[in-house]
Scaffold this motif. Structure first.
Motif, PDB file in Angstrom:
ATOM      1  N   UNK A  24      72.704 -13.255  -7.227  1.00 17.55           N
ATOM      2  CA  UNK A  24      73.102 -13.874  -5.970  1.00 17.55           C
ATOM      3  C   UNK A  24      72.072 -14.925  -5.540  1.00 17.55           C
ATOM      4  N   UNK A  25      72.553 -16.051  -5.054  1.00 14.34           N
ATOM      5  CA  UNK A  25      71.742 -17.153  -4.521  1.00 14.34           C
ATOM      6  C   UNK A  25      70.794 -17.767  -5.554  1.00 14.34           C
ATOM      7  N   UNK A  26      71.015 -17.532  -6.832  1.00 15.67           N
ATOM      8  CA  UNK A  26      70.152 -18.123  -7.860  1.00 15.67           C
ATOM      9  C   UNK A  26      70.354 -19.630  -7.966  1.00 15.67           C
ATOM     10  N   UNK A  27      71.587 -20.088  -7.789  1.00 15.07           N
ATOM     11  CA  UNK A  27      71.888 -21.520  -7.912  1.00 15.07           C
ATOM     12  C   UNK A  27      71.786 -22.204  -6.552  1.00 15.07           C
ATOM     13  N   UNK A  28      72.405 -21.606  -5.541  1.00 19.68           N
ATOM     14  CA  UNK A  28      72.308 -22.097  -4.163  1.00 19.68           C
ATOM     15  C   UNK A  28      72.743 -20.976  -3.231  1.00 19.68           C
ATOM     16  N   UNK A  29      72.464 -21.180  -1.959  1.00 21.43           N
ATOM     17  CA  UNK A  29      72.797 -20.197  -0.927  1.00 21.43           C
ATOM     18  C   UNK A  29      74.102 -20.634  -0.257  1.00 21.43           C
ATOM     19  N   UNK A  30      75.234 -19.991  -0.567  1.00 23.79           N
ATOM     20  CA  UNK A  30      76.518 -20.434  -0.001  1.00 23.79           C
ATOM     21  C   UNK A  30      76.535 -20.431   1.526  1.00 23.79           C
ATOM     22  N   UNK A  31      75.865 -19.463   2.146  1.00 25.48           N
ATOM     23  CA  UNK A  31      75.852 -19.420   3.607  1.00 25.48           C
ATOM     24  C   UNK A  31      75.142 -20.615   4.205  1.00 25.48           C
ATOM     25  N   UNK A  32      73.980 -20.946   3.663  1.00 20.67           N
ATOM     26  CA  UNK A  32      73.244 -22.113   4.146  1.00 20.67           C
ATOM     27  C   UNK A  32      74.042 -23.388   3.905  1.00 20.67           C
ATOM     28  N   UNK A  33      74.681 -23.473   2.734  1.00 22.14           N
ATOM     29  CA  UNK A  33      75.466 -24.666   2.418  1.00 22.14           C
ATOM     30  C   UNK A  33      76.607 -24.843   3.417  1.00 22.14           C
ATOM     31  N   UNK A  34      77.282 -23.763   3.769  1.00 22.52           N
ATOM     32  CA  UNK A  34      78.376 -23.848   4.741  1.00 22.52           C
ATOM     33  C   UNK A  34      77.865 -24.325   6.099  1.00 22.52           C
ATOM     34  N   UNK A  35      76.706 -23.827   6.497  1.00 21.99           N
ATOM     35  CA  UNK A  35      76.123 -24.268   7.767  1.00 21.99           C
ATOM     36  C   UNK A  35      75.773 -25.755   7.718  1.00 21.99           C
ATOM     37  N   UNK A  36      75.223 -26.198   6.596  1.00 22.22           N
ATOM     38  CA  UNK A  36      74.871 -27.616   6.451  1.00 22.22           C
ATOM     39  C   UNK A  36      76.112 -28.497   6.549  1.00 22.22           C
ATOM     40  N   UNK A  37      77.203 -28.082   5.917  1.00 20.96           N
ATOM     41  CA  UNK A  37      78.445 -28.845   6.001  1.00 20.96           C
ATOM     42  C   UNK A  37      78.942 -28.928   7.435  1.00 20.96           C
ATOM     43  N   UNK A  38      78.847 -27.816   8.153  1.00 21.25           N
ATOM     44  CA  UNK A  38      79.297 -27.811   9.538  1.00 21.25           C
ATOM     45  C   UNK A  38      78.472 -28.768  10.386  1.00 21.25           C
ATOM     46  N   UNK A  39      77.165 -28.805  10.152  1.00 19.99           N
ATOM     47  CA  UNK A  39      76.310 -29.720  10.917  1.00 19.99           C
ATOM     48  C   UNK A  39      76.671 -31.177  10.633  1.00 19.99           C
ATOM     49  N   UNK A  40      76.963 -31.472   9.373  1.00 23.79           N
ATOM     50  CA  UNK A  40      77.369 -32.842   9.028  1.00 23.79           C
ATOM     51  C   UNK A  40      78.694 -33.186   9.702  1.00 23.79           C
ATOM     52  N   UNK A  41      79.641 -32.270   9.671  1.00 27.41           N
ATOM     53  CA  UNK A  41      80.945 -32.513  10.307  1.00 27.41           C
ATOM     54  C   UNK A  41      80.798 -32.722  11.814  1.00 27.41           C
ATOM     55  N   UNK A  42      79.942 -31.936  12.444  1.00 26.10           N
ATOM     56  CA  UNK A  42      79.719 -32.087  13.881  1.00 26.10           C
ATOM     57  C   UNK A  42      79.107 -33.445  14.196  1.00 26.10           C
ATOM     58  N   UNK A  43      78.146 -33.873  13.372  1.00 24.24           N
ATOM     59  CA  UNK A  43      77.530 -35.179  13.589  1.00 24.24           C
ATOM     60  C   UNK A  43      78.554 -36.294  13.409  1.00 24.24           C
ATOM     61  N   UNK A  44      79.444 -36.142  12.427  1.00 21.08           N
ATOM     62  CA  UNK A  44      80.482 -37.150  12.201  1.00 21.08           C
ATOM     63  C   UNK A  44      81.424 -37.229  13.395  1.00 21.08           C
ATOM     64  N   UNK A  45      81.821 -36.074  13.929  1.00 23.27           N
ATOM     65  CA  UNK A  45      82.712 -36.082  15.097  1.00 23.27           C
ATOM     66  C   UNK A  45      82.045 -36.795  16.277  1.00 23.27           C
TER      67      UNK A  45
END
Length: 349
Positions: A24-45
């Motif tokens: 688990x999380x060896x390649x990337x952290x899916x939870x952190x990635x989802x949060x990062x995407x949400x922050x980008x989407x919020x900034x875009x809005x």
């Protein structure tokens, strides 16, 4: 992508396979990635509430000195390999070897509201790393250079992106020292200033968009046979890197069964062509793209769809760059690559 070496590799399919074997999380952290995407989407809005008109387009280029060098080196016994990595400058041989094939020009594209610049995009073809492999989260020397330009023009948003840099690093000039990181940043910054000073402007009247579809063949050699990959993934005693690469390979095969082509998009802005290349395209493709449309200002971005890994030119393959561990495609990709570039640029024939 700017291709920071210490950044996560986001491949959901591969991480799911790794989860199944206790990695688990060896390649990337899916939870952190989802949060990062949400922050980008919020900034875009939020950004959509403050639109700025663009009336003019600017473009320019400036030389960069003693930053980029090709991975390719010729040894005293005559053999050629591509072993000069990003931090090779501490080795006397790599430091003294010829600079090799690079694109020495840093290019800039700017958007203007009449006489006021709004945004500037810079691209330069080199791996963006000086110090790496220690887990540091850093924009490294391109980020430092970009920050200097932001201080020069705080009212203009400054963006940096890597060009086609699969075989280009700072390896000749970089010994991984903090001092060299600062020096590389200063040299890149000077290229940004030169490109900005050379900027020409025109009224933006035409905007177009073309997409070419590129089909590449997944590796057919025995280590990349699906059953062999599954065996490696399940071997608990195998090195973590090998198991991760096996998971990425299986994930890629699954995606290719659903979507067998890669998109190569190109934005047409009056005299400018902004084209996105896949993965670690070699710098030769960037130079060939510029030659295909000599009457246009062709600006190349690297590191688009990244599953292929390295995308060498025919010349590099002839000198032995085939079947690298970070390469998921069969040799002989140059004809397909060049055809896709022609279509994207609108330079057929």
């Amino acid at each position: 992508s700017v291709h920071q070496h210490d950044a996560p590799v986001v491949d959901h399919g591969a991480q799911e396979l790794l989860d199944q074997v206790g990695m688990a999380k060896e390649l990337f952290d899916p939870g952190f990635h989802a949060q990062a995407l949400q922050r980008v989407c919020q900034a875009l809005r939020k950004s959509l509430a403050r639109p700025l008109p663009v009336t003019h387009l600017g473009w320019g280029q400036g030389l960069v000195h003693q930053v980029a060098s090709n991975r390719r080196v010729r040894w005293p016994d005559g053999r050629v390999d591509f072993s000069r990595g990003s931090g090779s400058g501490g080795n006397p041989f790599y430091r003294s070897a010829a600079q090799g094939l690079i694109d020495p020009w840093l290019k800039t594209l700017s958007f203007w509201n009449h006489h006021q610049p709004v945004l500037v995009l810079y691209t330069y073809a080199t791996h963006p790393m000086s110090i790496y492999g220690q887990g540091e989260v850093s924009a490294d020397f391109p980020g430092l250079a970009r920050r200097m330009r932001q201080k020069d023009q705080p009212e203009v948003f400054q963006i940096y992106a890597s060009g086609c840099s699969g075989d280009v690093t700072a390896g000749k000039y970089n010994d991984r020292s903090p001092k060299m990181r600062q020096l590389l940043a200063q040299r890149l910054y000077q290229g940004m200033v030169r490109a900005w000073q050379a900027t020409r402007r025109t009224q933006l009247e035409q905007i177009g968009f073309r997409v070419a579809r590129l089909r590449l063949r997944f590796r057919q050699d025995e280590p990349f046979a699906p059953e062999r990959l599954r065996q490696v993934l399940k071997q608990k005693k195998a090195p973590a890197r090998q198991r991760i690469l096996a998971a990425m390979s299986l994930s890629t095969l699954h995606r290719l069964a659903q979507v067998p082509t890669i998109e190569m998009p190109c934005v047409h802005l009056g005299p400018v062509r902004l084209v996105l290349f896949p993965a670690e395209s070699f710098v030769g493709y960037q130079l060939m793209a510029q030659q295909m449309a000599p009457e246009k200002f062709v600006m190349c971005l690297g590191y688009g769809e990244c599953w292929p890994g390295y995308l060498p030119t025919r010349a590099a393959e002839r000198e032995g760059f085939v079947y690298h561990s970070w390469q998921w495609i069969e040799p002989g990709v140059e004809p397909a690559m060049l055809q896709a570039v022609r279509e994207a640029l609108g330079a057929e024939g």
